[in-house]
Design a protein around this motif. Structure first.
Motif, PDB file in Angstrom:
ATOM      1  N   GLY A  92       0.788  -1.227   0.000  1.00  0.00           N
ATOM      2  CA  GLY A  92       0.000   0.000   0.000  1.00  0.00           C
ATOM      3  C   GLY A  92       0.818   1.274   0.000  1.00  0.00           C
ATOM      4  O   GLY A  92       0.323   2.334  -0.385  1.00  0.00           O
ATOM      5  N   ALA A 121      -4.601   0.201   0.612  1.00  0.00           N
ATOM      6  CA  ALA A 121      -4.300  -0.768  -0.449  1.00  0.00           C
ATOM      7  C   ALA A 121      -5.116  -0.454  -1.700  1.00  0.00           C
ATOM      8  O   ALA A 121      -4.622  -0.570  -2.828  1.00  0.00           O
ATOM      9  CB  ALA A 121      -4.581  -2.187   0.040  1.00  0.00           C
ATOM     10  N   GLN A 122      -6.349  -0.035  -1.496  1.00  0.00           N
ATOM     11  CA  GLN A 122      -7.202   0.274  -2.651  1.00  0.00           C
ATOM     12  C   GLN A 122      -6.748   1.547  -3.360  1.00  0.00           C
ATOM     13  O   GLN A 122      -6.783   1.620  -4.589  1.00  0.00           O
ATOM     14  CB  GLN A 122      -8.665   0.376  -2.193  1.00  0.00           C
ATOM     15  N   ALA A 153      -3.787   0.541  -5.316  1.00  0.00           N
ATOM     16  CA  ALA A 153      -4.193  -0.234  -6.492  1.00  0.00           C
ATOM     17  C   ALA A 153      -4.650   0.695  -7.611  1.00  0.00           C
ATOM     18  O   ALA A 153      -4.340   0.470  -8.792  1.00  0.00           O
ATOM     19  CB  ALA A 153      -5.297  -1.223  -6.117  1.00  0.00           C
ATOM     20  N   GLY A 210      -6.812  -4.061  -4.623  1.00  0.00           N
ATOM     21  CA  GLY A 210      -6.356  -3.814  -3.256  1.00  0.00           C
ATOM     22  C   GLY A 210      -7.108  -4.677  -2.266  1.00  0.00           C
ATOM     23  O   GLY A 210      -8.310  -4.888  -2.412  1.00  0.00           O
TER      24      GLY A 210
END
Lengths: 293, 166
Positions: free
Chosen positions: A36, A64-65, A68, A80
């Protein structure tokens, strides 16, 4: 002090000129733990520059998203997800999720880690367990989950582990990470041996100082400019050259490379001289690298 | 665009795999004179037990595996400094325990010499690295070319192998 102007500093090519073709990982998926931010994100971006789809795993789902989404801007699929790498069931579930969305994971980057400067006597059981188990158990659990899946498919793969330049010297004032990062390096060599027959390669980078927005140094007052002159190379590392070397070890260009721990630290771990400043125990240092207490 | 395009490389010693990789990455190979990169490949020595080695054989191994490498690197670094240019050196040879005690001595010495020169010449922009391996394949060529190039700008004083037994 700034680096004297007559010194010559070796610098890498810019981020948009990766060392491998844009399709070197085409059709493959990489899972990056701790992807991340920071060094993990740099690894993820480097794999994406080679065309790999990227599963970004982190403790924090939202981070994490976001990562991503940034990776996807490089033209690959990215997903993510959140996972605690210390829990085998969680790791298996994360692989399931990644493979459901992106296809079989054929590349693995173990970056998940925690680290903070602390005197040994001040390390709580919880802190010790967190730092050592994320790196040691996490690397074991993710790598063995990866290997079981590759072996079941009858296909090879490649793993890259993010270790550290202080694995041979100890790291006074950072006992938990000193232990954890060396464990990662030595398991790298043994796993390479365990899985050579299955075509799974395992290598590690003993990384030096690559400041980024989420590192202790990156948050340092006054930034990292004043740190450049302490490294023999005359600079701290550029985060993308770490990402590139990590991804490079997984390419067919280095298809026979396995069981290696490659130090990439601008000579940081090697600087010494016969005459050195007086030794001050970490406890008695008025200022650690960034203040002890 | 290759890793070594517009760069000249002086290769001392034999390795078709390294030549192929250097060429593929755009390097111009030169025999003499100015070069941005020095690569030295030592030929394997005979693997004899120590008590069967003559001093002359011992000396020849140490010369090829250590002395000559140091002198060439020193000469290369001096030339680069005079030009105000950085550069890189890559030493290639067999792993420490692969041959005789002569090679073991030379390779061990070379490893710590690499770490020393990497720091001593760091602020000249000259990097020094070593690959000790039994491999002689495309990975060796690519690894050496990568280490020689600016992509390895943050790698200096590193000693590495390729395969499990390196």
């Amino acid at each position: 002090m700034p680096v004297p102007s007559h010194h010559i500093i070796a610098t890498p090519p810019p981020f948009n000129e990766p060392p491998y073709p844009a399709d070197v990982f085409a059709g493959q998926t990489v899972l990056v733990t701790g992807g991340g931010s920071g060094m993990g994100l740099a690894m993820a971006m480097a794999f994406a520059q080679g065309g790999a789809h990227v599963a970004v795993m982190g403790r924090d789902l939202e981070k994490a998203q976001v990562a991503a989404a940034r990776i996807a801007e490089l033209g690959v699929k990215a997903h993510g997800m959140s996972c605690d790498v210390r829990l085998p069931e969680a790791v298996a579930a994360a692989f399931d999720e990644a493979e459901r969305i992106l296809g079989p994971v054929s590349l693995l980057a173990n970056n998940a880690g925690a680290n903070f400067p602390v005197l040994a006597e001040d390390i709580s059981v919880n802190a010790w367990n967190a730092v050592t188990r994320i790196a040691i158990d996490g690397t074991f659990l993710c790598s063995s989950e990866f290997a079981r899946r590759r072996i079941a498919l009858g296909e090879g793969g490649a793993i890259i582990n993010n270790s550290a330049q202080y694995i041979w010297t100890g790291f006074p004032g950072d006992a938990h990470s000193a232990a954890a990062k060396t464990a990662q390096a030595t398991m790298t060599k043994k796993m390479a041996r365990d899985w050579a027959a299955y075509g799974i390669r395992v290598n590690a980078i003993a990384a030096g100082f690559f400041p980024h927005e989420s590192s202790t140094a990156g948050r340092r007052e006054g930034g990292t400019e004043s740190l450049q002159n302490m490294i023999p190379a005359g600079r701290t590392g550029s985060i993308w050259e770490f990402g590139w070397l990590s991804a490079m070890t997984c390419t067919p260009l280095l298809g026979a490379l396995t069981g290696q721990v490659i130090v990439q630290d601008g000579g940081e771990s090697l600087r010494r001289s016969l005459m050195m400043p007086d030794f001050v125990p970490p406890r008695e240092r008025a200022e650690g690298p960034w203040g002890w207490r | 665009m290759g890793w070594l395009s517009a760069m000249s490389v002086r290769l001392v010693g034999e390795s078709p795999a390294i030549v192929a990789a250097l060429t593929a990455q755009g390097a111009a190979l030169v025999d003499e004179g100015d070069a941005d990169v020095l690569i030295h490949v030592a030929a394997p020595t005979l693997a004899k037990p120590a008590h069967e080695l003559s001093h002359a054989e011992w000396r020849a191994s140490l010369y090829a595996g250590l002395d000559q490498r140091f002198m060439l690197a020193k000469e290369f670094a001096a030339a680069q400094r005079a030009l105000g240019k950085g550069g890189s050196v890559v030493f290639v040879g067999a792993t420490e325990q692969a041959l005789g005690s002569d090679h073991a001595a030379a390779a061990g010495a070379l490893g710590n010499l690499t770490k020393t020169l990497g720091v001593e010449w760091a602020r000249d922009g000259i990097r020094v690295n070593t690959v000790l391996t039994s491999a002689d394949d495309a990975t060796l060529g690519n690894l050496v070319a990568y280490l020689a190039s600016d992509y390895a700008a943050y790698i200096t004083g590193a000693v590495m192998g390729i395969g499990l037994d390196d």
